[in-house]
Design an enzyme around this catalytic site. Structure first.
Site, PDB file in Angstrom:
ATOM      1  N   LYS A 122      47.565 -10.514   1.592  1.00 38.43           N
ATOM      2  CA  LYS A 122      49.523 -10.264   1.520  1.00 38.43           C
ATOM      3  C   LYS A 122      48.898  -8.757   1.736  1.00 38.43           C
ATOM      4  CE  LYS A 122      51.029 -12.893  -1.553  1.00 38.43           C
ATOM      5  NZ  LYS A 122      50.871 -12.609  -3.415  1.00 38.43           N
ATOM      6  N   GLU A 180      39.348 -34.563  -0.308  1.00 43.65           N
ATOM      7  CA  GLU A 180      40.642 -36.075  -0.146  1.00 43.65           C
ATOM      8  C   GLU A 180      40.722 -36.440   0.942  1.00 43.65           C
ATOM      9  OE1 GLU A 180      40.623 -32.948  -0.606  1.00 43.65           O
ATOM     10  OE2 GLU A 180      41.816 -32.329  -2.694  1.00 43.65           O
ATOM     11  N   TRP A 226      50.882 -11.124   6.977  1.00 47.53           N
ATOM     12  CA  TRP A 226      49.475 -12.491   6.282  1.00 47.53           C
ATOM     13  C   TRP A 226      48.201 -11.664   7.593  1.00 47.53           C
ATOM     14  CZ3 TRP A 226      49.977 -14.719   1.847  1.00 47.53           C
ATOM     15  CH2 TRP A 226      51.053 -15.261   1.465  1.00 47.53           C
ATOM     16  N   THR A 232      35.978 -32.615  -6.447  1.00 52.61           N
ATOM     17  CA  THR A 232      36.631 -31.461  -5.880  1.00 52.61           C
ATOM     18  C   THR A 232      35.297 -30.551  -6.576  1.00 52.61           C
ATOM     19  OG1 THR A 232      38.687 -30.639  -6.831  1.00 52.61           O
ATOM     20  CG2 THR A 232      38.766 -32.005  -4.917  1.00 52.61           C
TER      21      THR A 232
HETATM   22  P1  ADP Z   1      35.655 -27.917  -1.810  1.00 51.77           P
HETATM   23  O1  ADP Z   1      37.219 -27.485  -2.320  1.00 51.77           O
HETATM   24  O2  ADP Z   1      35.002 -28.811  -3.193  1.00 51.77           O
HETATM   25  O3  ADP Z   1      34.477 -26.536  -1.341  1.00 51.77           O
HETATM   26  P2  ADP Z   1      36.190 -29.696   0.451  1.00 51.77           P
HETATM   27  O4  ADP Z   1      34.173 -29.812   0.832  1.00 51.77           O
HETATM   28  O5  ADP Z   1      37.045 -30.736   0.538  1.00 51.77           O
HETATM   29  O6  ADP Z   1      35.773 -29.723  -1.444  1.00 51.77           O
HETATM   30  O7  ADP Z   1      36.757 -28.002   1.011  1.00 51.77           O
HETATM   31  C1  ADP Z   1      37.514 -28.420   1.875  1.00 51.77           C
HETATM   32  C2  ADP Z   1      38.079 -26.869   2.514  1.00 51.77           C
HETATM   33  O8  ADP Z   1      37.357 -25.996   3.020  1.00 51.77           O
HETATM   34  C3  ADP Z   1      39.358 -27.411   3.278  1.00 51.77           C
HETATM   35  O9  ADP Z   1      40.986 -27.622   3.109  1.00 51.77           O
HETATM   36  C4  ADP Z   1      39.339 -25.850   3.787  1.00 51.77           C
HETATM   37  O10 ADP Z   1      39.720 -24.883   3.296  1.00 51.77           O
HETATM   38  C5  ADP Z   1      37.651 -26.058   4.745  1.00 51.77           C
HETATM   39  N1  ADP Z   1      37.023 -26.113   5.506  1.00 51.77           N
HETATM   40  C6  ADP Z   1      36.174 -27.898   6.046  1.00 51.77           C
HETATM   41  N2  ADP Z   1      35.792 -27.474   6.968  1.00 51.77           N
HETATM   42  C7  ADP Z   1      36.229 -26.175   7.891  1.00 51.77           C
HETATM   43  C8  ADP Z   1      36.451 -25.105   8.638  1.00 51.77           C
HETATM   44  N3  ADP Z   1      36.126 -26.338   9.499  1.00 51.77           N
HETATM   45  N4  ADP Z   1      36.920 -23.812   8.695  1.00 51.77           N
HETATM   46  C9  ADP Z   1      37.624 -23.676   7.957  1.00 51.77           C
HETATM   47  N5  ADP Z   1      37.713 -24.152   6.979  1.00 51.77           N
HETATM   48  C10 ADP Z   1      37.001 -25.554   6.290  1.00 51.77           C
END
Ligand code: ADP
Length: 541
Positions: A440, A328, A445, A184
């Site tokens: 917050k 993940e 929220w 990540t």
């Molecule tokens: P990094 O943490 O490296 O950016 P990821 O690509 O695994 O890696 O990120 C996943 C996160 O990205 C998700 O948990 C979410 O918060 C956000 N995310 C992914 N796709 C969307 C989407 N279409 N809309 C909103 N948030 C998104």
């Protein structure tokens, strides 16, 4: 009683072997860092993958070894995906946008023995050299002739391939053998590793081909802007060959003008990436006064697709599929295709609103939302809580990281995403925020995504982000950070008037700050962490 069926281990290289036989006229087209286009078909690709696999064995790569890549989207990187996992080793894709410190951390944490590097990233390796493991073998992904530009400590990709035989007997591997490793981006703390298996990768590819299948298929061309160095380019290196879709790789050229040219020239049908890259493409489309020819669809994910972006694409006749996922999760969790029967019942405006949701789950992914005590909440479009997931292509733990693993799963073994969401009764996911990005305010929220989505629709706004800043009375309040579109800055009143059409007075941002550009994370998303640091001592008037 057990069924009486053969149990064949699922294996990644079988995807390419299938494509070479059944889709041999489908192509892999790559804009190379050298500037020219390289093209070949899946059969040629397999031949080179066999040679590369033999080269890896000659280098002493054994089952379970981690072999790293530091490369753009291109045919050589695709070959590495298949050859490394094919010999039973693990393809560890490194994100070149990570800091030097993070890169060293993951190379050491992964225990990489070989590193394949694109020519453009050799300077990064030179800089890291004194701290890299002494026995790390570095291979430059270049032609033999251009190796004189690099240190003679490095091996040459094309020399290795040219010396190797294409005859290979692929080893039988248990399907749960590890095949890929992706960390990540480490927006909080050190990066954490997701270790994919042959089984999870093939099942994810099948799911992708099934659920995203309308954008893929023989005769179709897909352009992954989403990088091979992060979450397997959303599974396209597997889903495209499996379905016979041609792959078009953009190399390092990710600006709007270059993407437009490549999509137009190569007659790409579908392109996949994060919202920031589409801002650039849309700007170029406006300049050109037309969409690229044959361009039918964009898949947008990684962060929320703003409503104005979805509208603009759809008005151009380019359908938007808004998808959600995580490193993940291999990564696809949901996708936003609207079936014809649903479209018929919705007005055009309602269709756009539906597309602002992150879509519905793909086969094999289960979703639940829970409250603070861990109770499941109803899927009624109203209740919101932390989103937890389970499925065959979702991690069961982080690679060599017990603490992170302990924190990530609930008592029933579901993975906690850290996203706050609601789910409608017809299964549409609505991500409100990452838990750490929610604001917050006095016990209530405020969703930063909601505000950003609306503000992005203002013509004087090119890009924006909302972050929490501390407040003596309310604990936190929203601060809006704007990148202007043109010379005229949007006023607070203009923003408030627009927002009040959709949200309550108490949710309005307290102030606006202007920047020339928003900071991006290693995966091309807006870096709220950097913004929060920048405005850490911000005093609200
Ligand atoms: P990094 O943490 O490296 O950016 P990821 O690509 O695994 O890696 O990120 C996943 C996160 O990205 C998700 O948990 C979410 O918060 C956000 N995310 C992914 N796709 C969307 C989407 N279409 N809309 C909103 N948030 C998104």
């Amino acid at each position: 009683m057990l069924g009486q069926m053969m149990q064949r281990d699922l294996s990644i290289v079988e995807i390419l072997k299938f494509a070479a036989e059944n889709h041999s006229d489908s192509e892999v087209v790559s804009l190379r860092t050298e500037g020219n286009i390289h093209r070949y078909n899946y059969r040629d690709c397999l031949v080179r993958v066999c040679k590369l696999a033999n080269a890896l064995l000659d280098l002493g790569v054994k089952k379970g070894d981690r072999v790293a890549t530091l490369a753009w989207n291109g045919y050589r990187h695709l070959e590495l995906y298949y050859a490394i996992s094919g010999v039973g080793a693990i393809c560890h894709t490194i994100n070149p946008r990570l800091s030097a410190e993070q890169m060293l951390y993951i190379i050491e944490h992964a225990g990489d023995s070989v590193l394949f590097v694109d020519t453009t990233f050799v300077p990064i390796i030179e800089q890291l050299a004194p701290k890299l493991p002494k026995n790390l073998v570095v291979v430059v992904m270049a032609e033999t002739a251009s190796m004189s530009n690099f240190s003679n400590r490095y091996l040459c990709y094309e020399t290795l391939i040219s010396k190797s035989s294409q005859n290979i007997i692929w080893p039988d591997l248990p399907e749960n053998s590890a095949a890929g490793l992706c960390y990540t981006s480490g927006t909080t703390g050190n990066p954490k590793g997701a270790l994919y298996s042959h089984r999870s990768t093939v099942l994810h590819a099948l799911t992708l081909s099934l659920n995203m299948g309308r954008y893929l298929g023989h005769g179709m061309k897909v352009l992954p802007v989403v990088p091979l160095f992060h979450v397997n380019a959303w599974g396209l290196p597997y889903g495209a060959p499996l379905t016979g879709t041609s792959l078009v790789f953009p190399g390092s050229n990710l600006d709007g003008a270059s993407l437009y040219k490549l999509i137009d020239n190569e007659r790409v049908n579908s392109a996949w990436g994060v919202p920031t890259v589409w801002l650039g493409l849309l700007e170029e489309i406006r300049k050109q006064h037309r969409a690229p020819s044959q361009f039918q669809n964009v898949v947008i994910g990684g962060s929320a697709a703003p409503k104005s972006m979805i509208e603009e694409f759809e008005e151009l006749g380019i359908t938007v599929c808004h998808a959600w996922g995580m490193t993940e999760m291999s990564p696809i969790g949901t996708q936003g295709f609207l079936p014809q029967s649903m479209n018929k019942l919705l007005s055009p405006g309602e269709q756009i609103s539906k597309k602002c949701y992150q879509g519905r789950r793909v086969f094999g992914v289960d979703l639940k939302i829970i409250d603070e005590k861990g109770n499941s909440l109803p899927h009624d479009g109203k209740a919101s809580g932390e989103l937890h997931v389970r499925g065959n292509a979702i991690i069961s733990g982080y690679y060599n990281n017990e603490q992170a693993t302990e924190e990530a799963f609930d008592e029933e073994g579901w993975f906690g995403t850290g996203d706050i969401a609601s789910i409608t009764s017809d299964g549409f996911l609505n991500i409100q925020d990452r838990a750490k990005d929610l604001i917050k305010s006095g016990g209530e929220w405020i969703s930063s995504i909601d505000i950003e989505n609306i503000v992005m629709g203002h013509p004087k706004v090119a890009n924006c982000a909302v972050i929490a800043v501390s407040h003596p009375k309310w604990e936190e309040r929203p601060l809006l950070v704007v990148v202007s579109n043109g010379k005229n800055r949007v006023t607070k009143k203009e923003i408030d008037d627009l927002l009040l059409e959709h949200i309550a007075q108490w949710q309005l941002p307290d102030a606006i700050e202007f920047l020339d550009a928003l900071p991006l994370t290693a995966t091309g998303k807006v870096s709220k962490l950097t913004l929060r640091e920048k405005f850490a001592n911000y005093k609200l008037a």
